[in-house]
Motif scaffolding. Structure first.
Motif, short mmCIF file in Angstrom:
data_model
loop_
_atom_site.label_atom_id
_atom_site.label_comp_id
_atom_site.label_asym_id
_atom_site.label_seq_id
_atom_site.Cartn_x
_atom_site.Cartn_y
_atom_site.Cartn_z
N ILE A 62 0.89 -1.11 -0.02
CA ILE A 62 0.22 0.09 0.05
C ILE A 62 0.77 1.28 -0.10
CG2 ILE A 62 -1.52 1.59 1.31
CD1 ILE A 62 -2.71 -1.45 2.38
N ALA A 63 2.02 1.17 0.83
CA ALA A 63 2.76 2.40 0.96
C ALA A 63 3.77 2.64 -0.42
CB ALA A 63 3.54 2.53 2.48
N PHE A 64 4.20 1.63 -0.85
CA PHE A 64 5.26 2.05 -1.84
C PHE A 64 4.74 1.65 -3.05
CE2 PHE A 64 8.04 1.45 1.66
CZ PHE A 64 9.21 1.88 1.27
N GLN A 65 3.60 1.18 -3.54
CA GLN A 65 3.05 0.99 -4.91
C GLN A 65 1.69 1.42 -5.01
OE1 GLN A 65 5.04 -0.80 -6.99
NE2 GLN A 65 6.38 -1.55 -5.47
N LEU A 66 0.74 1.17 -4.24
CA LEU A 66 -0.59 1.40 -4.48
C LEU A 66 -0.89 3.09 -4.12
CD1 LEU A 66 -3.46 0.07 -5.14
CD2 LEU A 66 -4.00 0.14 -2.68
N ALA A 67 -0.18 3.52 -3.09
CA ALA A 67 -0.66 4.88 -2.86
C ALA A 67 0.14 5.76 -3.85
CB ALA A 67 -0.22 5.39 -1.31
N PRO A 68 1.37 5.62 -3.94
CA PRO A 68 2.02 6.40 -5.22
C PRO A 68 1.66 6.32 -6.61
CG PRO A 68 3.67 4.90 -4.23
CD PRO A 68 2.41 5.04 -3.60
N GLY A 69 0.96 4.99 -6.75
CA GLY A 69 0.36 4.37 -7.95
C GLY A 69 -0.81 5.14 -8.34
N ALA A 70 -1.85 5.39 -7.28
CA ALA A 70 -3.01 6.23 -7.10
C ALA A 70 -2.90 7.60 -7.96
CB ALA A 70 -3.53 6.11 -5.89
N GLY A 71 -1.69 8.19 -7.81
CA GLY A 71 -1.40 9.36 -8.34
C GLY A 71 -0.44 9.61 -9.57
N LEU A 72 0.50 8.53 -9.42
CA LEU A 72 1.41 8.36 -10.77
C LEU A 72 1.24 7.05 -11.09
CD1 LEU A 72 4.49 10.46 -9.46
CD2 LEU A 72 2.93 11.43 -11.12
N PRO A 73 0.46 6.70 -11.90
CA PRO A 73 0.38 5.39 -12.45
C PRO A 73 1.38 4.75 -13.19
CG PRO A 73 -1.28 6.62 -13.54
CD PRO A 73 -0.69 7.51 -12.69
N PRO A 74 2.07 3.43 -12.83
CA PRO A 74 3.11 3.02 -13.77
C PRO A 74 2.86 3.27 -14.97
CG PRO A 74 2.21 1.34 -12.14
CD PRO A 74 1.43 2.36 -11.99
N GLU A 75 3.84 3.85 -15.69
CA GLU A 75 3.61 4.12 -17.09
C GLU A 75 4.33 3.15 -18.29
OE1 GLU A 75 6.05 7.62 -17.23
OE2 GLU A 75 4.59 8.78 -15.75
N VAL A 76 3.46 3.00 -19.18
CA VAL A 76 4.23 2.31 -20.53
C VAL A 76 5.10 3.36 -20.98
CG1 VAL A 76 2.51 0.42 -21.05
CG2 VAL A 76 2.18 2.89 -21.82
N PRO A 77 6.22 2.77 -21.77
CA PRO A 77 7.08 3.62 -22.43
C PRO A 77 6.33 4.51 -23.63
CG PRO A 77 8.05 1.59 -22.58
CD PRO A 77 6.68 1.51 -21.92
N GLY A 78 6.63 5.79 -23.58
CA GLY A 78 5.93 6.57 -24.34
C GLY A 78 4.95 7.50 -23.75
N ALA A 79 4.53 7.26 -22.64
CA ALA A 79 3.59 8.13 -21.84
C ALA A 79 3.98 9.51 -21.38
CB ALA A 79 2.97 7.31 -20.65
N ALA A 80 3.40 10.74 -21.61
CA ALA A 80 3.77 11.89 -21.14
C ALA A 80 3.98 12.03 -19.98
CB ALA A 80 2.88 12.93 -21.85
N ALA A 81 4.62 12.73 -19.25
CA ALA A 81 4.60 12.95 -17.71
C ALA A 81 5.22 14.19 -17.32
CB ALA A 81 5.71 11.91 -16.90
N ALA A 82 4.94 14.74 -16.10
CA ALA A 82 5.35 16.03 -15.45
C ALA A 82 6.75 15.87 -15.48
CB ALA A 82 4.59 16.48 -14.40
N ASP A 83 7.41 17.23 -14.98
CA ASP A 83 8.69 17.53 -14.46
C ASP A 83 9.32 16.29 -13.64
OD1 ASP A 83 11.14 18.87 -13.97
OD2 ASP A 83 10.28 18.83 -12.07
N MET A 84 10.46 15.61 -13.91
CA MET A 84 10.66 14.40 -12.94
C MET A 84 11.04 14.81 -11.60
SD MET A 84 13.45 11.62 -13.63
CE MET A 84 14.61 12.62 -12.76
N GLY A 85 11.64 15.90 -11.13
CA GLY A 85 12.10 16.30 -9.88
C GLY A 85 10.58 16.50 -8.90
N ALA A 86 9.65 17.05 -9.77
CA ALA A 86 8.42 17.23 -8.88
C ALA A 86 7.81 15.76 -8.86
CB ALA A 86 7.44 18.23 -9.68
#
Lengths: 231, 54
Positions: A112-136
């Motif tokens: 829940i802490a390491f995968q589900l919660a962060p994944g709910a905001g930043l879903p695991p991406e396939v290559p080629g997906a658009a994403a925001a600034d990496m630092g943020a």
């Protein structure tokens, strides 16, 4: 104490990591390679000349690439294991029973802490997906893990109702604040592939983390029994 | 051989913090560090585990 943590973490992390790596190779790598055909422009699924077949030749097992992937999954899980066993050690010190059965719950909490919660905001991406600034994204990702882990510990071990209220606030805060998202969508892969990839990522992670918790609990309690038997 | 009754030891906080730090470092190296050779080798795993990367 330190050598006991290291022993349990190395065995549990490497074993769970190898299994997670094999699951990933079998269930996720074909989806990833398929998405890469769209990332490189070899395939176009929308606005192109015609329908693109969903069955594509993605290539077989690549020893270097897939071998490295499995090794790195094992490395990442060994990292997870050190953090998990450190937390188990702190709890064990305070009289909490740690074994394979209770380890299952620790593993679920880790998922829940390491995968589900962060994944709910930043879903695991396939290559080629658009994403925001990496630092943020990294900042949000680390903060969400820390807040969720702390909240789960407060729920598990807190005795005051106010602690529970604070835990719920901590659980919700990262998602109310919201993860950084891209300004424009530019993903190349079909949504069918992206959805499959994210779902399988969480499923494999659930298997990996519950095994990690059980293995960590098992090695921890076995070591404890050895010490007691020797004494 | 001397035996120490570890069962009831009050643990020092240092080994626990040390182990957690090792874990954090391993996770960061495998998942988050941007060095290009490391990124390429860990690429598929980073996508699959959902590390914020790229």
């Amino acid at each position: 104490m330190f050598s006991k943590i290291v022993t349990s973490a190395l065995f549990a992390g490497f074993a769970a990591g190898l299994i997670a790596g094999l699951l990933q190779l079998n269930f996720m790598q074909p989806v990833l390679l398929h998405a890469e055909l769209y990332e490189t422009g070899q395939l176009v699924h929308f606005g192109g000349p015609g329908n693109v077949s969903a069955a594509q030749e993605t290539g077989g097992f690549n020893l270097t690439r897939d071998g490295l992937s499995i090794l790195f999954v094992a490395l990442a899980y060994t990292g997870f294991a050190f953090m998990l066993v450190a937390a188990m050690a702190a709890a064990s010190d305070r009289g909490v029973t740690i074994n394979a059965r209770t380890g299952l719950i620790w593993g679920l909490a880790g998922f829940i802490a390491f995968q589900l919660a962060p994944g709910a905001g930043l879903p695991p991406e396939v290559p080629g997906a658009a994403a925001a600034d990496m630092g943020a994204r990294q900042l949000w990702w680390f903060s969400t893990i820390a807040a969720t882990a702390l909240a789960l510990a407060m729920i598990a071990f807190g005795r005051n109702p106010l602690v529970l209220v604070a835990a719920v606030v901590l659980l919700l805060a990262p998602h109310v604040i919201g993860a950084p998202h891209p300004d424009a969508f530019a993903g190349t892969a079909p949504p069918e592939l992206a959805g499959m990839f994210a779902a399988r990522s969480l499923a494999v992670a659930l298997a990996g983390w519950t095994l990690l918790g059980m293995f960590a609990g098992y090695f921890w309690s076995r070591d404890e029994a050895d010490v007691k038997a020797a004494a | 051989m001397t035996t120490i009754a570890l069962g009831h030891t009050r643990t020092n906080i240092m080994p626990i913090l040390g182990a957690a730090l090792i874990g954090l470092t391993l996770m960061f190296a495998a998942g988050n560090l941007q060095a290009s050779s490391l990124h390429d080798a860990a690429h598929d795993m980073r996508h699959a585990v959902g590390f914020p990367c790229h």
